[in-house]
Write a protein that holds these residues in place. Structure first.
Motif: not given
Length: 455
Positions: A113-122
């Protein structure tokens, strides 16, 4: 088996289900209590009582279940204390292994979940600059991971997992496929209703071990309340952590504001969704009654507030403002009333006679019903005069759905208070109505945007 025996067995089953809510009592403990109860019933039947009379007398002699639970907890204090330890020693090696596996699964899902919320920054998106994207997709970052944890814990079948994946995929399409402007009403409606629809998808994962049982739906309602309480508590703790980070790092000349805003807060909020669910599952035996206790506290307060509002409305003869903010406020008020009703039902002794609190709840439901009717009249009048908008159409549908629930709940509660309707009928009505909310939420998310030309 005669009808009397079948009815008696049904009463034993209902009693055992109530006992098993008290997770500090193991299955063996429940068996021991049930053996004692059955022995008392047999003695009373032999003395000349009918089976149903004997059951009620035997339960009364055993005393209140809450008292039994507290007494049991005192006698087994070592066991109860061990339940507070996340991965400490347990009486069963198998239970200890399962606890560790749950912990590992939770950590993995929380990290996801923590990674998912940062993934759009890619892909060049930013939490501060792309608020519309994050508003529509916020529930998609964490809820699939919570559903995955629950489905793993319930050992969900392939068919259920396939349905879960499909529903979350539909949610992702609904959040991103429509050309919604940043200030559009449809974007606001999607941001509000998609989390509701996806939370009920999480409910499917929660009841995956027994999809057809109404009691499992009520268990999910209990889970929702406890999850909310835990999430708020984690949020408060996170606020203390953030304040500590600010103070300590600024004391040495380093400003942690950017790190906190970009990493700690969003990743922590997403991961906490899974952590709170795990805590409810792991610690339900210790604090499973937080939501019902809060219900007992706030039901009288909300009843007085709603009655005061109705009196003020009658005295001033003023209309109700049905602009967007007011519509959201009134709908939230009605949802809170429904929540108070649900969580009182979830903790109520099904065999107890109607009491003062039931009458107080009836007054609360009738007050909310009156407000709902008034809001519906105002919305209908505005739509007739000025035409409809996505907000008004959504509010109209939601208030009709709440009206149907509250109206029938009020009817059943009148019967309960008068001793003519069993409590089980009210519980069945609430659990059976849950899919209605899910269907409406999906309608708003999937149908409203194109229906109103993405306004």
């Amino acid at each position: 088996m005669t009808d009397d025996q079948a009815e008696l067995e049904a009463q034993f089953a209902q009693w055992r289900h109530y006992v098993q809510r008290r997770r500090e009592l193991t299955s063996a403990d429940a068996d021991e209590l049930e053996d004692h109860l059955r022995g008392s019933v047999d003695e009373l039947v032999a003395a000349g009582l009918r089976a149903d009379e004997a059951f009620l007398v035997a339960v009364k002699r055993m005393g209140s279940l809450d008292e039994l639970s507290r007494e049991f907890a005192r006698e087994h204090s070592e066991r109860l204390w061990k339940q507070l330890v996340l991965t400490g020693d347990t009486d069963s090696p198998a239970a200890d292994t399962r606890s560790r596996r749950d912990l590992i699964a939770m950590v993995g899902c929380a990290a996801g979940a923590a990674v998912s919320i940062k993934a759009p920054e890619l892909f060049g998106l930013n939490l501060e600059q792309d608020g519309a994207f994050y508003a529509a997709n916020l529930s998609l970052f964490a809820l699939p991971w919570l559903a995955a944890f629950l489905a793993w814990r319930r050992q969900a079948g392939k068919a259920v997992i396939g349905v879960l994946v499909a529903l979350f995929a539909i949610g992702a399409v609904a959040a991103n496929a429509f050309p919604l402007a940043d200030e559009s009403q449809s974007l606001v409606l999607t941001s509000i209703h998609l989390p509701i629809a996806l939370w009920l998808v999480v409910g499917l994962a929660y009841i995956a071990d027994d999809l057809r049982a109404p009691r499992r739906r009520m268990d999910f309602i209990r889970f929702t309340g406890e999850w909310f309480v835990y999430y708020v508590l984690i949020g408060l703790g996170g606020g203390v952590l953030i304040a500590f980070l600010f103070g300590t790092f600024e004391a040495i000349g380093i400003s942690p504001e950017g790190f906190i805003a970009q990493w700690v807060a969003p990743c922590g909020a997403a991961a906490a969704v899974v952590v709170a669910g795990w805590l409810v599952e792991a610690k339900q035996s210790v604090v499973e009654n937080i939501a019902p206790v809060l219900t007992r506290l706030f039901t009288p307060l909300f009843t007085v507030a709603l009655l005061a509002f109705l009196v003020a409305l009658a005295v001033t003869s003023g209309g109700i403002d049905v602009e967007r903010e007011a519509l959201i406020l009134f709908d939230l008020l009605l949802v809170v009333v429904l929540g108070l009703l649900l969580y009182s039902i979830s903790a109520r002794d099904p065999l107890a006679p109607a009491g003062v609190f039931d009458k107080l709840q009836l007054a609360l439901v009738l007050s909310a019903l009156a407000i709902d009717v008034l809001v519906l009249l105002e919305i209908t009048g505005r739509i007739t005069e000025f035409g409809t908008t996505p907000n008004k159409a959504a509010a109209l549908g939601e208030n009709i759905i709440l009206l149907a629930n509250l109206a029938w709940s009020a009817w059943l509660m009148v019967g309960l208070v008068r001793g003519r309707t069993p409590f089980a009928a009210l519980e069945r009505w609430q659990t059976a109505y849950l899919p209605v909310y899910a269907v409406w939420a999906w309608v708003v998310v999937l149908v409203f945007p194109p229906l109103f030309a993405y306004l």
